[in-house]
Design a protein around this motif. Sequence first.
Motif, PDB file in Angstrom:
ATOM      1  N   LEU A   1       5.046   3.006 -13.176  1.00  0.00           N
ATOM      2  CA  LEU A   1       5.419   1.998 -12.182  1.00  0.00           C
ATOM      3  C   LEU A   1       6.679   1.243 -12.577  1.00  0.00           C
ATOM      4  N   GLY A   2       6.789   0.884 -13.842  1.00  0.00           N
ATOM      5  CA  GLY A   2       7.909   0.084 -14.293  1.00  0.00           C
ATOM      6  C   GLY A   2       7.765  -1.373 -13.883  1.00  0.00           C
ATOM      7  N   ARG A   3       8.734  -2.162 -14.283  1.00  0.00           N
ATOM      8  CA  ARG A   3       8.662  -3.595 -14.010  1.00  0.00           C
ATOM      9  C   ARG A   3       9.794  -4.087 -13.110  1.00  0.00           C
ATOM     10  N   GLU A   4      10.492  -3.164 -12.478  1.00  0.00           N
ATOM     11  CA  GLU A   4      11.503  -3.583 -11.530  1.00  0.00           C
ATOM     12  C   GLU A   4      10.833  -4.369 -10.408  1.00  0.00           C
ATOM     13  N   PRO A   5      11.438  -5.454  -9.959  1.00  0.00           N
ATOM     14  CA  PRO A   5      10.797  -6.296  -8.938  1.00  0.00           C
ATOM     15  C   PRO A   5      10.365  -5.534  -7.686  1.00  0.00           C
ATOM     16  N   TYR A   6      11.169  -4.571  -7.236  1.00  0.00           N
ATOM     17  CA  TYR A   6      10.803  -3.882  -6.000  1.00  0.00           C
ATOM     18  C   TYR A   6       9.562  -3.009  -6.194  1.00  0.00           C
TER      19      TYR A   6
ATOM     20  N   GLN B   1       7.148  -3.536  -8.476  1.00  0.00           N
ATOM     21  CA  GLN B   1       6.031  -4.460  -8.643  1.00  0.00           C
ATOM     22  C   GLN B   1       5.588  -5.010  -7.286  1.00  0.00           C
ATOM     23  N   SER B   2       6.539  -5.297  -6.417  1.00  0.00           N
ATOM     24  CA  SER B   2       6.220  -5.811  -5.089  1.00  0.00           C
ATOM     25  C   SER B   2       5.466  -4.776  -4.265  1.00  0.00           C
ATOM     26  N   PHE B   3       5.900  -3.528  -4.328  1.00  0.00           N
ATOM     27  CA  PHE B   3       5.212  -2.478  -3.572  1.00  0.00           C
ATOM     28  C   PHE B   3       3.818  -2.221  -4.141  1.00  0.00           C
ATOM     29  N   ALA B   4       3.675  -2.354  -5.454  1.00  0.00           N
ATOM     30  CA  ALA B   4       2.352  -2.179  -6.061  1.00  0.00           C
ATOM     31  C   ALA B   4       1.395  -3.265  -5.582  1.00  0.00           C
ATOM     32  N   ARG B   5       1.883  -4.492  -5.523  1.00  0.00           N
ATOM     33  CA  ARG B   5       1.062  -5.594  -5.016  1.00  0.00           C
ATOM     34  C   ARG B   5       0.627  -5.311  -3.570  1.00  0.00           C
ATOM     35  N   LEU B   6       1.566  -4.856  -2.752  1.00  0.00           N
ATOM     36  CA  LEU B   6       1.256  -4.530  -1.361  1.00  0.00           C
ATOM     37  C   LEU B   6       0.192  -3.442  -1.286  1.00  0.00           C
ATOM     38  N   ALA B   7       0.351  -2.391  -2.087  1.00  0.00           N
ATOM     39  CA  ALA B   7      -0.594  -1.280  -2.056  1.00  0.00           C
ATOM     40  C   ALA B   7      -1.995  -1.716  -2.481  1.00  0.00           C
ATOM     41  N   ILE B   8      -2.071  -2.552  -3.514  1.00  0.00           N
ATOM     42  CA  ILE B   8      -3.380  -3.031  -3.967  1.00  0.00           C
ATOM     43  C   ILE B   8      -4.046  -3.865  -2.876  1.00  0.00           C
ATOM     44  N   ASN B   9      -3.284  -4.720  -2.225  1.00  0.00           N
ATOM     45  CA  ASN B   9      -3.839  -5.535  -1.138  1.00  0.00           C
ATOM     46  C   ASN B   9      -4.344  -4.668   0.002  1.00  0.00           C
ATOM     47  N   LEU B  10      -3.577  -3.640   0.363  1.00  0.00           N
ATOM     48  CA  LEU B  10      -3.999  -2.739   1.439  1.00  0.00           C
ATOM     49  C   LEU B  10      -5.250  -1.956   1.033  1.00  0.00           C
ATOM     50  N   ALA B  11      -5.280  -1.509  -0.222  1.00  0.00           N
ATOM     51  CA  ALA B  11      -6.446  -0.768  -0.709  1.00  0.00           C
ATOM     52  C   ALA B  11      -7.693  -1.641  -0.652  1.00  0.00           C
TER      53      ALA B  11
ATOM     54  N   HIS C   1       5.492  11.610  -2.089  1.00  0.00           N
ATOM     55  CA  HIS C   1       5.955  10.763  -0.998  1.00  0.00           C
ATOM     56  C   HIS C   1       6.980   9.762  -1.547  1.00  0.00           C
ATOM     57  N   PRO C   2       8.266   9.999  -1.373  1.00  0.00           N
ATOM     58  CA  PRO C   2       9.302   9.101  -1.928  1.00  0.00           C
ATOM     59  C   PRO C   2       9.605   7.925  -1.004  1.00  0.00           C
ATOM     60  N   ILE C   3       8.621   7.070  -0.767  1.00  0.00           N
ATOM     61  CA  ILE C   3       8.774   6.004   0.223  1.00  0.00           C
ATOM     62  C   ILE C   3       9.074   4.639  -0.391  1.00  0.00           C
ATOM     63  N   LEU C   4       9.017   4.532  -1.725  1.00  0.00           N
ATOM     64  CA  LEU C   4       9.218   3.233  -2.377  1.00  0.00           C
ATOM     65  C   LEU C   4      10.697   3.030  -2.682  1.00  0.00           C
ATOM     66  N   ASN C   5      11.446   2.814  -1.630  1.00  0.00           N
ATOM     67  CA  ASN C   5      12.899   2.699  -1.747  1.00  0.00           C
ATOM     68  C   ASN C   5      13.296   1.274  -2.091  1.00  0.00           C
ATOM     69  N   GLU C   6      14.160   1.138  -3.068  1.00  0.00           N
ATOM     70  CA  GLU C   6      14.579  -0.185  -3.512  1.00  0.00           C
ATOM     71  C   GLU C   6      15.229  -0.983  -2.388  1.00  0.00           C
ATOM     72  N   SER C   7      15.849  -0.301  -1.442  1.00  0.00           N
ATOM     73  CA  SER C   7      16.530  -0.989  -0.350  1.00  0.00           C
ATOM     74  C   SER C   7      15.616  -1.321   0.817  1.00  0.00           C
ATOM     75  N   SER C   8      14.349  -0.917   0.728  1.00  0.00           N
ATOM     76  CA  SER C   8      13.392  -1.177   1.811  1.00  0.00           C
ATOM     77  C   SER C   8      12.616  -2.462   1.553  1.00  0.00           C
ATOM     78  N   THR C   9      12.208  -3.112   2.623  1.00  0.00           N
ATOM     79  CA  THR C   9      11.373  -4.303   2.506  1.00  0.00           C
ATOM     80  C   THR C   9       9.908  -3.897   2.533  1.00  0.00           C
ATOM     81  N   SER C  10       9.052  -4.825   2.145  1.00  0.00           N
ATOM     82  CA  SER C  10       7.612  -4.556   2.194  1.00  0.00           C
ATOM     83  C   SER C  10       7.158  -4.270   3.617  1.00  0.00           C
ATOM     84  N   ASP C  11       7.726  -4.962   4.585  1.00  0.00           N
ATOM     85  CA  ASP C  11       7.365  -4.730   5.980  1.00  0.00           C
ATOM     86  C   ASP C  11       7.744  -3.325   6.436  1.00  0.00           C
TER      87      ASP C  11
END
Length: 339
Positions: free
Chosen positions: A112-117, A119-129, A80-90
């Motif tokens: 995962l890497g350490r690119e801000p986008y 890391q931000s999506f990982a935080r979102l996913a953990i919160n949702l989980a 699922h290639p949904i973690l697009n750098e140009s996309s917002t968390s919303d």
Amino acid sequence: MPVPRVIIDQIKRLLPPLDGSLHKGQSGRVGVLGGALDYTGAPFFAAFSALRFGADLSHVICSPTAAGAIKSYSPDLIVHPILNESSTSDQVKPHLQSLLSRLHVLIVGPGLGREPYMQSFARLAINLARQNGMYLVLDADALFLIGHDLSIIKGYRRAVLTPNVVEFKRLSEQVGVDPSTPLGERAGLVSKLLGGVTVLQKGARDIISIDTTGGEADLAKSHIEAKGSQNEQAQETIIVDVEGGLKRCGGQGDVLSGSVGTFMAWGKCYEDGAFGDGTLPISRVPLLAAVGGSMVTRAASKRAFAKEGRGVVTQDMLGELGPAFAEHFGAEERGGGKL
């Protein structure tokens, strides 16, 4: 020191039966979140290890820059290639919510890497989980993420952290463990200071520890309680010293993440009543998953090294997971407590 027999017996109760009674998905639906431009091997190893371990379905949630490569590695993975750098968390959130609702466990960190986008999506996913009560495995750069904000995972007892030597040292410092604390006690203290999260400290021997008190006392008090844990049953620590291969190469930790994640997915299936008698406390699942995953991964490493020697690579381990599993838990296990 072998893993106690009672632990082995409890692990076996989490094995899905191989008797035709389950339909597709009831032997585990695993998700791996990771995979950016420079990292495509790690999420593949974690996700494909889950399939070789015995999961029914394995998904990779990644960036579009990694999706093509990961898809080419195996048609068995759902990418699922949904973690697009140009996309917002919303913008990503509804897609993640839909995906996570179909999974039993989420592994965050491989590639995962350490690119801000990312890391931000990982935080979102953990919160949702967490909101969904999912099981979580956190490794690699997911540990970098939580090290900067311990509240992301603190107190969530359905999670397993799998730090290597460097990551564990850093995490210990971040939670405030006294560096003079004996090595064998540190994993238990990290678990305590994180509110009961299971810690799998990788090394020459894997140390798996969980604090069972539920308290979040200050360091001095927690250190005292840790020393008295054998009497007070405040912590449970299992040491896995199953012999592994003599060569370490990048990617073996990803195999471990996939293996632990699969056991946790089976734990969720057990919890949901897909198999078993329901008498095993669900609170045991993270610890048992960490122990079982560690045992099989180390055995697979040894088997691969015996064949390839100095030239062994992580891909050599994938075909050894089945035989390694059979070595410790039986070739024809029926699971669900029917052994």
